[in-house]
Each structure stands twice: as C-alpha cells, then as structure tokens.
Design a protein around this motif. Sequence first.
Motif: not given
Length: 301
Positions: A129-134, A246-260, A271-274
């Motif tokens: 996986f390669l995450v390009l963010a920000g 609110s800082v980092g919630a969207g990034d956390s959603m990405v991390a959770g999606f990957i983990a799930g 999706f649910k994990m995200g």
Amino acid sequence: MIYTITFNPALDYIVRVDDFNLGGVNRTSYEEVYAGGKGINVSTVLNNLEIESVALGCIAGFTGDEIERRVKSKGVHTDFIKLNNGMSRINVKLKSKEESEINGRGPYISKEELNELFSKLEAIKEGDFLVLAGSIPNTLPKNIYETIMERLNLKKVKFIVDATGELLLNVLKYKPFLIKPNHHELSELFNIEIKEDDKIIYYAKKLQEMGAENVLVSRASKGAIFIKSNGEVMKSVAPKGEVKNSVGAGDSMVAGFIAGYLKNKDLEEAFKMGVATGSASAFSEDLAKKELIEKLLNEII
C-alpha cells in the motif's frame, strides 16, 4: 508493507484559549505539540493498531529533527529525506469558541532531493500500500502524485489518495484503490454544493467512472458514505461521543480502513473500521488508540 508519504510535515502547535480576544493578549488553558502531516497521522494510527508502516517524506532544519524524533517515539518506522535548506513548518491550531489555523509554507525541495525519494520508492513491491495524503509545498510540481503513481503503476501497488482538487483528479486515471474526499472536498471537485446523500452518491460514482476503485466520503458527525468497487453503496452513522479534536480524524479513517481491509480483504469490514477509527480520533485529544477504536467498532451499524 504500507508506506505513507508526507511531503510537507509539520510540528502542530495546538493551543486552547477559552475566550480568544483578537488583538489582545491571550493566555492558553491547554497546549500541546504533535508531529503533524496526513501521512504521518496515518502511520501513527496504524502503529496504534499494531500494524507496521514506513513513513516517507521530507524534513528540514531543527523542526524536521523534532518531527522525526516524535514520530519515532510513537514506534513508527521512518525513512525521511533530510533537506539541505530551510525548516519544516510549524502549524498553529487555535481552539476557542471557533477553531482557527495558521499553517506554514514548508521548505524548498530540490530536484536532487526529490530523486532521492524516488529511489526509496523503488523498494515498494506488488501488493504493498502507498498512501499519498495532504498538500505539497508550492516548490514541487503540481503533478507530483501523478508522477509517483506513473512510476509505480506496473508494480500493481494499492494506492490510497487523500488529497484535494487537481492533485486528486489527475491521479484517477491510475485507478487508485481508495480515495477519501470529505463532502466539502467533493463539492469543490465538481464546483457544486453537495449535501444530500443522493448527490454524494451520484458524484462519488462519477469519481469511480473517472478511475477510482473505491470511494469513501467522510461527513464528520454525520458518518460516512462508501461506494464499493462493484458499485454497492454503504452508509454509516458516526458513533455518539463528545468531539474533542477534529485534527487527524480523516487520516485516522484512512488508517482504520487499511487495518480493516488487511484482516480479511473485506471492504465492508474495512469501511466500518474506518468509521470507528476516525470517530475515535475525534473523541480523543490525541490520535485514535486501539482500545477506543474497538469499543466504537461495536457501535457501527
């Protein structure tokens, strides 16, 4: 392996002033410093979920050294490019009756230093996986994400892109595994106000037609809408809780999606994990921790 890239990391100086007085002297009731940047946030939350990743990117000066120290102290593997000039930025996040931000510009990245990063990306293999963010510094070419994906496209890397505007639109032709605009960014992409669920779904599917495999639209307290690669639509209401950050919630959603997704390669589980992970960060002073994520996961319908 999971790799994240943060071209413009920062020291986030977060302060709370109970009643901010513009033009006057204000004293904080809370302050903290974090190593910030969307890719760094993704790597940090993955580490909190006991999943290894490598944080790539560019750092400079004494602030860059402090960013690296703080990221490593969280247990995250780093392989940053150390720039010869400038300093990594400091972003001020002011919390009062309203939230305000002052974000720095970031250092200059030379062509030679960028090539050094490209060399590191050669280690990425098929299935990684390669995450390009920000955002990117204004000294970099605006097609930098596109260039990276073009170079790695034949390796069948799973690209995840969390970016806005042209940075996102230009990479859709490389069929990223996941993109994650929020509903405001979705509106900006199509230059139309998008609030209703049916409009979100319509325009998210437009992004699929343009090349995205899966589209996850975050909606803050309203939860999220997910369009799977087969066109199936999933919705989730956010768990209930007190929003502290609110800082980092969207990034956390990405991390959770990957983990799930890594558990069983199941998109519904991802999706649910995200959603649970993004909410866990919103309900915490810091980024999401595993215990709260697992608790909230049980509340996701």
